[in-house]
Design a protein around this motif. Sequence first.
Motif: not given
Length: 438
Positions: A26-40
């Motif tokens: 769950n924590e991995v998924d949450a961090r990946l979602k946050r990352l997806a908002r800013t990753v280039k």
Amino acid sequence: MAVNVETLDKLERKITLNLPLASIQNEVDARLKRLARTVKMDGFRPGKVPMSVVQQRYGYSVQYEVLNDKVGQAFSQAANEAQLRVAGQPRITEKEGAPEGEVSFDAVFEVFPEVKIGDLADAEVEKLSAEVTDEAIDKTVDILRKQRRTFAQRAKGTPAEDGDRVTVDFEGKIDGEPFAGGKAEDFQFLVGEGQMLKEFEDAVRGMKVGESKTFPLAFPEDYHGKDVAGKTADFMVTVKNIEAAHLPEVNEQLAKSLGIEAGTVEGLRADIKKNLEREVKFRLLARNKQAAMEALLSKAELDLPNAAVQGEIERLRDAARADLKQRGIKDADKAEIPDDIFRPQAERRVRLGLVVAELVRANELQAKPEQLKAHVDELAASYEKPEDVVRWYFSDRNRLGEVEAVVVENNVTDFVLGKAKVTEKAVSFDELMGGQPA
């Protein structure tokens, strides 16, 4: 939840940590979602990178990050619940055979030891005392006069005496061959001040301008120049100039030149006495503190945590490398320095730190605010603007922390001296100034 703590050795313990895989994912998924908002990424607009691509690129590193965080949190919580004082970082390894839906880790670590301090009434301490005498003040006045001496040409045909500044040419040879640093022209030194080896000074003393002399000089075994250490050289020296020293008179003019407001000899001597008494106080405190700490260690029983010792070894090694770098040693930060060089010092520091901490805790010897203020005021007293120095200390928590550590050590020293069998010993001013506390 009860924590099962397994004892492996005197100070070594083991705790098994079980983490639910679901919370990790769950924590991995949450961090990946946050990352997806800013990753280039090339070919995608910011915030529009598909989750599958983000997962492929960053999934492993994020999972590793989350696992480290979760294990660290679990270990910290377990140690707190078990009321363990952990020394150093735990060694954590994954454990096979975890319950379904969980992942297990073994955390192996050390705890701080129980410190037993015996009866300090049986400890023996030699406490030093010293006074600032008129003789010590006289010597300091002489030093100040020498720092302001002037030189004048000696009369022709007058031999060199102690205190004279001579200008010489010299050349030394070992077995008939010149050596590095063995030759100089127009070289100046003060006769009788220990600036040159004794044989060299003895040879020049009594010579006149224009005279030359050949003499043997035996370099000491511990001479800093290793190429010539322990060898005997033949030197030829020629005296080219001799200047006699003139020391200023001890009068009002000297006092004023040294910044004495009253401008009197009495004021100068009073100022010197005040400064020497401050230095004597700090020297005595350092020497007596060392004696008290040794007495305290002699009455203490404890096991040393290897992690704490190793940490202290690393700090000492870093300091040694920094010192080598400051001296211009190439690649000093990569210098291989064995642990054994620092181990005795590291073990003593860790042992003393643990014993002092226990004594402070058990007897409430923490630094009080009024003690901190008094110590800072004393440190600032020798400066032109003490109030600026006081503000400088109190404006920085780290600087004040250093003062706090000294005050605590002073409290411990006073406590030990108040309990132990103390033998008073008066030492001379010169003996105190010449002896350096370890």
